[in-house]
Scaffold this active site. Structure first.
Site, PDB file in Angstrom:
ATOM      1  CE  LYS A  27      -1.845   2.996   2.122  1.00  0.00           C
ATOM      2  NZ  LYS A  27      -1.830   4.496   1.893  1.00  0.00           N
TER       3      LYS A  27
ATOM      4  CB  THR B  99       4.654   7.946  16.624  1.00  0.00           C
ATOM      5  OG1 THR B  99       6.070   7.927  16.393  1.00  0.00           O
ATOM      6  CG2 THR B  99       4.356   7.239  17.929  1.00  0.00           C
TER       7      THR B  99
ATOM      8  CD  GLU C  54      11.629   4.187  10.095  1.00  0.00           C
ATOM      9  OE1 GLU C  54      11.360   5.204  10.786  1.00  0.00           O
ATOM     10  OE2 GLU C  54      11.875   4.219   8.893  1.00  0.00           O
TER      11      GLU C  54
ATOM     12  CB  CYS D  29      12.006   8.790   9.757  1.00  0.00           C
ATOM     13  SG  CYS D  29      13.129   7.649   8.933  1.00  0.00           S
TER      14      CYS D  29
ATOM     15  CD  GLU E 229       8.858  12.719  12.672  1.00  0.00           C
ATOM     16  OE1 GLU E 229       9.800  12.142  12.084  1.00  0.00           O
ATOM     17  OE2 GLU E 229       7.780  12.152  12.943  1.00  0.00           O
TER      18      GLU E 229
END
Length: 497
Positions: free
Chosen positions: A191, A246, A267, A302, A399
């Site tokens: 996906k 996350t 991850e 990331c 982030e």
């Protein structure tokens, strides 16, 4: 044009491109069951590239059924490893032959510079080759027993693996997920992100040409809350592999618990610290690496070194060097091989980054560079640098996923370590020092899945990639990722005497 070199060459190649936009299910390109489509946009212009099939639950159910049937038929899952290796190496060769097209698709789809995309292609091709070459070199085990028994430990494929990949490194992240899963003998449903689906669909064409059997590799473009959720809740999916935020990672773990307790490898996000001690050599070189650590790929990385921790005795001088380096990294046309940065992936991400920048100013951090969007077409933000950031500020904790650097000061090694570890994330960390004793001490105390010493983001296919804490639990790359896509089976035999 097979070997574009100049800016104009890439534009001509882009003008001549035709896109595959349908889902790839059971060896066929098909429209979504609903007939629905979504736009994928060029971030450099804001214009639509193509209307892509928008898959949903029925498409996921169909693909999972074909994947399960293929796995049980055994044409791939029970194929000798050396023969799976041959097919995957053929895929790698096709990727190599079409690397310019694949790189261009990623640049057009998510706005990254073409030079960066070309580097990603080499990483993706290398990943497929590495796992192809590894699969016939992994052995099972014979456990120590007495003479009356024989105990074997076998590794077998899991079954159906669903891989959900992000938009920032579209094809390279795809390779990190699907190469070990396919090498281990699984059926894989990919996906891709709705923001960058085009290279995945082209890869499906190449996989078919390479000889992957029907149902072994399928691609379902669409949204996370539709087809992604359907795959995560499916009782027919044995493993879910994900790279992304996350927040979404936590949702996927809940879906696994609500369904069949499928394995989930994540991850997720990062807010990675980059520590610079006063004893490091060549501050100009270190400053440039520190700038590249956050501004590469527009900060949409990331493991971006978004928190720069500098010993206060050199901080003022070092910050000036970082600012000078940042000035050379301005965004430009992604199709220009000279551009270091490209465009933010879409208007939503563009607006999100600008909101963080405004919040940083409001919190009292010192804005030293950038801070405003570039005018004109597309979604461009220049390198933005904040000094005087404290751990309590949002820009120092959240982030941002954009070209925003937060600089902190510290006076001691203990303070630096405490500040570096004061984060919900633990994907990567780096530090710069010439003191070997300090290197050994700090390396062990940084709570991170990866530590880079006197470099940033070093590594190759032989070393695992992944994090701790809320940065996730899985590992990409290396033979350890092959372990994640296989199951241990113990066989205990009683020997007649």
């Amino acid at each position: 044009m097979s070997h574009p070199q100049r800016h104009a060459d890439w534009h001509q190649m882009a003008a001549d491109m035709r896109f595959e936009t349908r889902a790839y299910i059971n060896d066929q390109f098909v429209d979504a069951a609903s007939g629905e489509t979504f736009e994928t946009l060029n971030p450099a212009t804001g214009k639509c590239l193509a209307q892509v099939a928008s898959c949903d639950g029925p498409d996921a159910e169909l693909a999972v059924g074909h994947a399960r049937a293929a796995f049980q038929a055994g044409e791939w899952s029970r194929l000798a490893p050396v023969r799976r290796k041959k097919t995957l190496l053929a895929l790698a060769e096709l990727m190599e032959a079409n690397r310019h097209e694949l790189a261009l698709l990623d640049t057009l789809d998510m706005g990254k510079p073409i030079t960066s995309s070309l580097g990603d292609m080499q990483g993706a091709i290398g990943c497929v080759r590495y796992h192809a070459e590894s699969i016939d070199k992994l052995f099972g085990e014979v456990a120590p027993t007495g003479d009356d028994s024989l105990a074997l430990v076998l590794r077998e494929p899991l079954g159906v693996v669903a891989s959900i990949v992000p938009w920032n490194f579209p094809l390279m992240m795809t390779a990190w997920k699907i190469a070990p899963a396919l090498a281990a003998g699984n059926s894989v449903i990919l996906k891709p992100s709705e923001k960058s689906p085009l290279s995945a669909l082209r890869l499906a064409e190449l996989a078919r040409e390479a000889g992957l059997p029907s149902g072994v590799f399928q691609v379902l473009p669409g949204f996370g809350h539709t087809v992604g959720k359907a795959l995560a809740l499916s009782m027919g999916v044995d493993c879910l592999s994900f790279t992304g935020s996350t927040q979404v990672g936590k949702q996927l773990m809940q879906y696994a618990g609500q369904s069949n307790l499928k394995k989930v490898y994540l991850e997720c996000g990062g807010k990675s610290p980059n520590l610079v001690f006063a004893d490091c050599k060549d501050l100009d070189r270190v400053a440039r690496h520190a700038a590249e650590a956050i501004f590469h790929n527009q900060g949409e990385v990331c493991i971006a070194g978004s928190r720069l921790l500098v010993e206060n005795s050199i901080r003022a001088a070092f910050v000036e060097k970082v600012l000078a380096a940042a000035e050379t990294m301005q965004p430009g046309d992604p199709l220009d091989p000279e551009s270091f940065m490209g465009a933010m992936v879409d208007e939503t991400q563009h607006r999100r980054v600008l909101d963080f920048i405004r919040q940083g100013v409001e919190e009292g951090a010192s804005l030293r560079a950038g801070g405003e969007a570039l005018k004109g077409d597309g979604w461009f933000i220049p390198p933005t640098v904040f000094d005087g950031v404290t751990p309590q500020m949002v820009i120092g904790r959240e982030e941002i996923f954009g070209p925003v650097l937060a600089i902190f000061g510290f006076d001691s090694e203990e303070e630096a370590i405490a500040m570096a570890n004061d984060s919900d994330y633990g994907l990567a960390a780096g530090f710069w020092s010439q003191d070997i004793d300090r290197i050994m001490r700090v390396t062990r105390r940084l709570h991170s899945g990866q530590v880079f010493v006197n470099n940033w983001a070093g590594g190759d296919q032989t070393v695992p990639f992944g994090g701790v804490k809320q940065s996730g639990n899985g590992r990409d790359k290396s033979h350890h990722s092959l372990e994640e896509y296989s199951e241990l089976k113990t066989v205990w035999m009683s020997l007649a005497t």
